[in-house]
Design a protein around this motif. Structure first.
Motif, mmCIF file in Angstrom:
data_model
loop_
_atom_site.group_PDB
_atom_site.id
_atom_site.type_symbol
_atom_site.label_atom_id
_atom_site.label_comp_id
_atom_site.label_asym_id
_atom_site.label_seq_id
_atom_site.Cartn_x
_atom_site.Cartn_y
_atom_site.Cartn_z
ATOM 1 N N PHE A 124 0.825 -1.203 0.000
ATOM 2 C CA PHE A 124 0.000 0.000 0.000
ATOM 3 C C PHE A 124 0.858 1.252 0.000
ATOM 4 N N ARG A 125 0.458 2.196 -0.814
ATOM 5 C CA ARG A 125 1.240 3.422 -0.981
ATOM 6 C C ARG A 125 1.318 4.221 0.312
ATOM 7 N N ASP A 126 0.235 4.225 1.103
ATOM 8 C CA ASP A 126 0.210 4.990 2.346
ATOM 9 C C ASP A 126 0.460 4.104 3.557
ATOM 10 N N CYS A 127 1.249 3.065 3.391
ATOM 11 C CA CYS A 127 1.539 2.112 4.462
ATOM 12 C C CYS A 127 2.177 2.828 5.660
ATOM 13 N N THR A 128 1.686 2.511 6.843
ATOM 14 C CA THR A 128 2.235 3.109 8.064
ATOM 15 C C THR A 128 3.314 2.239 8.691
ATOM 16 N N HIS A 129 3.547 1.060 8.133
ATOM 17 C CA HIS A 129 4.566 0.121 8.621
ATOM 18 C C HIS A 129 4.286 -0.316 10.056
ATOM 19 N N GLN A 130 3.002 -0.495 10.356
ATOM 20 C CA GLN A 130 2.641 -0.925 11.699
ATOM 21 C C GLN A 130 1.858 -2.242 11.704
ATOM 22 N N HIS A 131 0.934 -2.401 10.732
ATOM 23 C CA HIS A 131 0.112 -3.616 10.759
ATOM 24 C C HIS A 131 -0.354 -4.066 9.384
ATOM 25 N N GLU A 132 -0.071 -3.289 8.347
ATOM 26 C CA GLU A 132 -0.620 -3.585 7.027
ATOM 27 C C GLU A 132 -0.033 -4.864 6.427
ATOM 28 N N PRO A 133 -0.857 -5.654 5.722
ATOM 29 C CA PRO A 133 -0.330 -6.818 4.989
ATOM 30 C C PRO A 133 0.537 -6.357 3.814
ATOM 31 N N GLY A 134 1.561 -7.114 3.510
ATOM 32 C CA GLY A 134 2.433 -6.754 2.399
ATOM 33 C C GLY A 134 3.370 -5.613 2.705
ATOM 34 N N CYS A 135 3.609 -5.332 3.993
ATOM 35 C CA CYS A 135 4.518 -4.241 4.377
ATOM 36 C C CYS A 135 5.963 -4.730 4.290
ATOM 37 N N ALA A 136 6.768 -4.092 3.442
ATOM 38 C CA ALA A 136 8.160 -4.500 3.255
ATOM 39 C C ALA A 136 9.004 -4.204 4.492
ATOM 40 N N VAL A 137 8.627 -3.164 5.246
ATOM 41 C CA VAL A 137 9.382 -2.809 6.449
ATOM 42 C C VAL A 137 9.163 -3.859 7.532
ATOM 43 N N LEU A 138 7.914 -4.249 7.757
ATOM 44 C CA LEU A 138 7.624 -5.286 8.749
ATOM 45 C C LEU A 138 8.206 -6.630 8.327
ATOM 46 N N ALA A 139 8.255 -6.877 7.020
ATOM 47 C CA ALA A 139 8.859 -8.116 6.527
ATOM 48 C C ALA A 139 10.346 -8.147 6.857
ATOM 49 N N ALA A 140 11.003 -6.990 6.779
ATOM 50 C CA ALA A 140 12.424 -6.923 7.116
ATOM 51 C C ALA A 140 12.646 -7.182 8.597
ATOM 52 N N VAL A 141 11.733 -6.692 9.436
ATOM 53 C CA VAL A 141 11.828 -6.977 10.863
ATOM 54 C C VAL A 141 11.663 -8.466 11.112
ATOM 55 N N GLU A 142 10.679 -9.069 10.437
ATOM 56 C CA GLU A 142 10.426 -10.509 10.585
ATOM 57 C C GLU A 142 11.624 -11.327 10.122
ATOM 58 N N ALA A 143 12.293 -10.859 9.078
ATOM 59 C CA ALA A 143 13.444 -11.590 8.526
ATOM 60 C C ALA A 143 14.714 -11.358 9.336
ATOM 61 N N GLY A 144 14.681 -10.430 10.279
ATOM 62 C CA GLY A 144 15.857 -10.172 11.102
ATOM 63 C C GLY A 144 16.847 -9.211 10.483
ATOM 64 N N THR A 145 16.479 -8.558 9.387
ATOM 65 C CA THR A 145 17.399 -7.617 8.732
ATOM 66 C C THR A 145 17.176 -6.175 9.180
ATOM 67 N N LEU A 146 16.125 -5.936 9.955
ATOM 68 C CA LEU A 146 15.852 -4.620 10.492
ATOM 69 C C LEU A 146 15.539 -4.759 11.976
ATOM 70 N N ASP A 147 16.277 -4.021 12.796
ATOM 71 C CA ASP A 147 16.094 -4.058 14.240
ATOM 72 C C ASP A 147 14.745 -3.447 14.612
ATOM 73 N N PRO A 148 13.873 -4.176 15.315
ATOM 74 C CA PRO A 148 12.574 -3.607 15.695
ATOM 75 C C PRO A 148 12.702 -2.373 16.573
ATOM 76 N N GLU A 149 13.752 -2.290 17.396
ATOM 77 C CA GLU A 149 13.953 -1.096 18.218
ATOM 78 C C GLU A 149 14.296 0.111 17.354
ATOM 79 N N ARG A 150 15.026 -0.154 16.290
ATOM 80 C CA ARG A 150 15.356 0.917 15.344
ATOM 81 C C ARG A 150 14.076 1.444 14.690
ATOM 82 N N LEU A 151 13.184 0.541 14.290
ATOM 83 C CA LEU A 151 11.909 0.944 13.693
ATOM 84 C C LEU A 151 11.083 1.749 14.684
#
Length: 351
Positions: free
Chosen positions: A293-320
């Motif tokens: 989604f173009r207006d993704c808030t990176h908090q709960h939306e399906p298909g969020c690339a930022v949350l996917a990076a957190v899930e994959a361990g490539t982005l620190d959740p504390e950093r987000l």
């Protein structure tokens, strides 16, 4: 402060810089702003801003600038270049800045100007309880927005067995970030920071109280300075210090450059820094276009690339989480641009 041979009060008539002016930071950027009828004015760099007066450095030494009628010192920063009458020292005008470090105080409509035309911002913290990644990110956002090069300076390295963990945490805060570890009292400290302190270069020191900024300033200035900065002890249980610098001022560095010292900051409220935050959290900003989604808030939306990076361990959740906090704080603190200049309670960006 080093002495220099006397020259003509007005300087070179063609706008070219003398060796001293070039060493003070004068460059083509400022020379190109001179109008044909302004070559006779004194080119001066503001070295101290007081409530009712300005002090500046010129080729012939320190001068006190006289302000025109109805003018105030509020719009000037240490490091500004100005033109002044060679006989009366009445200020003619301020030249456009290359960079400007400023912050908005809580409840204030006007930003506080920390330093102008700064090439490098030394963000000073220590290898003890003062080290705080979230606070360092605020300083980095400030530096990025100002257009200066940030360098993290880790002091009190001599008080810990291994400073490597502090270095690793600091370097991870922003891509390409330079981290320098040193003992501020050691003569080697000046050598470690020499690449940013040569003739014509201006640095500024920023950081909380008690991290060794005044000690580092004294080390950079060298033994020949006239009035060393006062230094103070810190409380052992929380590494907090007391303010030993009470005003902003421009000091000569032994390596040939100049340094702006400023009081320690207890808090730094983020505002007017959208671009600086985007640079700081580039890994999140670059993932966002891949969200469903173009207006993704990176908090709960399906298909969020930022949350996917957190899930994959490539982005620190504390950093987000820290990115969200700074983004929201910046939005809430940045005034709305409007016909009356905006309101501190506004939520829109300035540009």
């Amino acid at each position: 402060m080093p002495t220099h041979p006397p020259v003509s009060p007005t300087g070179p008539a063609d706008g070219a810089a003398s060796d001293f002016l070039a060493g003070l930071g004068w460059s083509d950027f400022f020379a190109e702003q001179l109008k044909p009828d302004e070559t006779g004015f004194v080119r001066a760099r503001i070295s101290a801003v007081h409530r009712t007066r300005l002090t500046a450095t010129t080729e012939t030494g320190q001068i006190r600038l006289a302000l025109p009628a109805h003018a105030s010192t509020a719009g000037f920063a240490v490091g500004d270049w100005v033109l002044a009458d060679p006989q009366t020292h009445v200020l003619h005008r301020r030249l456009e800045r290359r960079t400007l470090i400023s912050r908005r105080l809580e409840g204030s409509r006007m930003p506080q100007l920390t330093g102008a035309n700064v090439d490098t911002l030394f963000i000073v913290t220590s290898c003890n309880a003062d080290f705080n990644p979230a606070r360092l990110e605020r300083y980095l956002a400030l530096a990025n927005e100002a257009g200066t090069e940030p360098v993290i300076v880790l002091t009190k390295a001599d008080t810990v067995e291994d400073a490597a963990d502090f270095e690793r945490q600091a370097a991870a805060l922003q891509r390409g970030l330079v981290v320098v570890t040193l003992n501020a009292r050691s003569p080697e400290a000046a050598a470690a920071l020499a690449p940013w302190c040569g003739p014509g270069q201006t640095v500024a020191l920023i950081g909380s109280s008690g991290v060794g900024k005044s000690t580092l300033l004294n080390t950079l200035a060298g033994p020949g300075q006239e009035r060393p900065q006062e230094t103070g002890a810190i409380r052992e249980h929380d590494a907090k210090g007391r303010h030993t610098t009470t005003s902003r001022s421009l000091h000569a560095i032994a390596a040939g450059g100049w340094v702006i010292d400023s009081p320690g900051m207890r808090t730094l409220h983020v505002s007017d820094s959208e671009g600086g935050i985007d640079t700081l959290f580039a890994e999140i900003i670059e993932l966002a276009p891949n969200c469903r989604f173009r207006d993704c808030t990176h908090q709960h939306e399906p298909g969020c690339a930022v949350l996917a990076a957190v899930e994959a361990g490539t982005l620190d959740p504390e950093r987000l989480a820290r990115w969200r906090k700074l983004r929201d704080e910046n939005r809430d603190n940045t005034p709305v641009a409007g016909p009356r200049g905006g309101s501190p309670a506004g939520r829109a960006r300035k540009r």
